[in-house]
Write an enzyme that holds these catalytic residues in place. Sequence first.
Site, PDB file in Angstrom:
ATOM      1  CB  CYS A  90      -0.920   0.019   1.211  1.00 33.79           C
ATOM      2  SG  CYS A  90      -1.916   1.509   1.137  1.00 33.79           S
ATOM      3  N   GLY A  91       0.812   1.978  -1.092  1.00 37.70           N
ATOM      4  CA  GLY A  91       1.662   3.159  -1.263  1.00 37.70           C
ATOM      5  C   GLY A  91       1.255   4.311  -0.369  1.00 37.70           C
ATOM      6  CG  HIS A  92      -2.898   5.491   1.169  1.00 38.16           C
ATOM      7  ND1 HIS A  92      -3.434   4.238   0.958  1.00 38.16           N
ATOM      8  CD2 HIS A  92      -3.421   5.929   2.346  1.00 38.16           C
ATOM      9  CE1 HIS A  92      -4.251   3.948   1.965  1.00 38.16           C
ATOM     10  NE2 HIS A  92      -4.275   4.955   2.810  1.00 38.16           N
ATOM     11  CG  ASP A 252      -6.650   5.033  -2.973  1.00 38.03           C
ATOM     12  OD1 ASP A 252      -6.600   5.995  -2.186  1.00 38.03           O
ATOM     13  OD2 ASP A 252      -5.698   4.258  -3.166  1.00 38.03           O
ATOM     14  N   GLY A 257      -0.825   4.506  -4.459  1.00 40.65           N
ATOM     15  CA  GLY A 257       0.610   4.321  -4.708  1.00 40.65           C
ATOM     16  C   GLY A 257       0.960   3.031  -5.427  1.00 40.65           C
ATOM     17  CB  SER A 258       0.249  -0.552  -4.781  1.00 40.19           C
ATOM     18  OG  SER A 258      -1.102  -0.426  -4.392  1.00 40.19           O
TER      19      SER A 258
HETATM   20  O1  LIG Z   1      -1.834   3.636  -2.179  1.00 40.62           O
HETATM   21  C1  LIG Z   1      -2.097   2.442  -2.311  1.00 40.62           C
HETATM   22  O2  LIG Z   1      -1.288   1.639  -2.774  1.00 40.62           O
HETATM   23  C2  LIG Z   1      -3.414   1.963  -1.870  1.00 40.62           C
HETATM   24  N1  LIG Z   1      -4.363   2.873  -1.374  1.00 40.62           N
HETATM   25  C3  LIG Z   1      -5.542   2.125  -1.027  1.00 40.62           C
HETATM   26  C4  LIG Z   1      -5.433   0.847  -1.822  1.00 40.62           C
HETATM   27  C5  LIG Z   1      -3.972   0.656  -2.153  1.00 40.62           C
HETATM   28  O3  LIG Z   1      -3.414  -0.311  -1.310  1.00 40.62           O
END
Ligand SMILES: O=C(O)[C@H]1NCC[C@@H]1O
Length: 336
Positions: A90-92, A252, A257-258
């Site tokens: 998870c990027g965020h 989201d 991020g991912s």
């Molecule tokens: O930023 C992300 O990667 C994610 N945000 C919510 C779902 C993903 O994992």
Amino acid sequence: MESLEIKTVEMHTGGEPVRIVVSGMPPIIGKTIIEKMNYIRDNLDYIRKMLMNEPRGHSDMFGVILVEPDTPEADLGCIFIHNGGYATMCGHVSIAVGRYAVDYGIVKNLKSPETEVTLQCPCGLVKMYVEYSNGKSGITIFKSVPAYVYQLDLEIIVPGFGTTTVDISYGGGFYAVLSASKLGLDLTTSSVEKLKDAGEAVKDAVNKSLKLTHPEGSDLAFMFGVILTDGNDEFSDEPTTQVSVFGHRQVDRSPCGSGTTARVAQQIKRGYMKLNQQRKYQSVIGSVFTGEAIQEVKYGPYDAVIVKISGRSYKTGTSVYTVETDDETGKGFLLS
Ligand SMILES: O=C(O)[C@H]1NCC[C@@H]1O
């Protein structure tokens, strides 16, 4: 249950919530990070439901349980949690945990203009570079695990939306990437409910037509989400908008991020972007991450890229969560 007292630090990255569980978890058994994720899923899932779902969370809540990493290379281990289960990357959240590690003294070796933090995530090691000067942390960059296209132009039948093609790309989790227009939708005018319907339907359709595998095992081989884009794939200085639909109809608020990592790999593969070209990726609420492929690598049988993503997180508070034994509703529910 009554004895639970879970302490959290609350943050958001680009509007997407990050509930960081910093203490109060029962013992987590497992040697590897994947074993720890599976142990929590099989034995402690009531804690995820209590923290993510109503009345303490909501249907778009996201969080992370911090665990001991199993390698000295990492500063923290991350088990990502959402309304429907667990994420391998998870990027965020990583962007927020980077700042948390700096601001809460997890990382001792603070350096200006940036401090390095390494997270052990189920997908592998994620390297963070947290802007740090005059005692303040800021923008965070992360370099994730190798990202690659698994399949281009997979044909799927999406009930209610027709037959279309999607690209399947990996950015620490598997995403189906397609322009919303291929489903008759528009990211600026279609309702969020419609985007959720489409995301769910595409995910189900991909699961029906494709058996995923992953070089590091079956725990990483599942469809995590769907990235619906504005179709502006050709490189430009203007941001391209996208929305990630994952979990149980979860949307989201950040650019994801991912998902951005996966989309950069897909755009490189399709020739829309080159190595070292940085692009802006915007969410449906207008928050922005940058994404850039910085290196070509081989990952198992795949031609992969290392992608650098940057974003900004903010602190929103701290909490202590408890549950009374006779509170059935308080164990967590979802209304959608
Ligand atoms: O930023 C992300 O990667 C994610 N945000 C919510 C779902 C993903 O994992």
